[in-house]
Design an enzyme around this catalytic site. Sequence first.
Site: not given
Length: 258
Positions: A16-17, A68, A94, A149, A162, A195
């Site tokens: 996830g970059a 993924v 990530n 997280s 989540y 973030i």
Amino acid sequence: MSTSEQTGPRVALVTGAGRGIGRGIALALGERGWRVLVNYRADADSAASCVREIGEAGGEARAIQADVAASEGRATLLREAIGAWGGVDLLVNNAGMAPRQRVDILEMTEASYDEVMGVNLRGPLFLTQGIARHMLAAERAGTIINIGSMSAVVASTSRGEYCISKTGMGMMTKLYADRLAEHGIHVYELRPGIIETDMTAVVLERYRRLVSQGFTPIRRLGLPQDVALACVAIVEGHFPFSTGEVINIDGGQHLQRL
Ligand code: NAP
């Protein structure tokens, strides 16, 4: 063979970059001489621009499309990542997603649970298994960094799936840290708070207001670079006697305060 004995730049696979925190990590590593494999699921343009930006900074990067959450996706990712430069020294798990809709846990659907758990927990769990097997077979020391997280410990009833996925990632960090330490592979978890990324865009104004009123001891929102700098500290070897460690990157949000 230890990492220091391997020749050439070290290789990082960041899932996830193309966007957000993963992009921040990929750029920080690329700028520091790592070869970076930029995984993405759908946004090819963002992944390509991340690869370009690393190239402009003098680094080397390649994009790899793969989901993924899917076993075929992970098989492709492993094959292409290991094949790109002959091995992988660092995996950053990530890639992640929030539920498509925030709904009360009494209304949560099995479909949303399965989707979020697939991307946020089953995907990184089995990708790590594949990378760890590769590192062991190649007798290659390495590092695994999981992007967890603060939702691992803070209950949000409007996105229970989540929270559960990130709590699971906390145990995944411990399990692999324990299993792999004797082989020189250390495992860490970075636990971001709020973030500024696409993921938080829909709630950012509310969070910005809360933070300015003292919701977090450090009165600002986090940036992808805040998480990236913690990754850099780990891979530059500043935690040689730690594994299974959780580092909060949250402006102090985890502190219990009165
Ligand atoms: P983001 O801006 O929404 O970016 C998510 C990235 O993950 C994108 O690059 C996306 O690929 C990729 N991705 C999603 N599902 C994937 C899949 N199945 N296979 C491969 N790649 C996939 O999110 P972010 O805020 O940077 O979050 C990154 C990580 O940090 C997540 O694990 C998230 O849970 C965690 N985190 C974020 C925050 C925050 O406040 N932002 C706080 C705590 C933890 P495409 O670009 O191709 O769509």
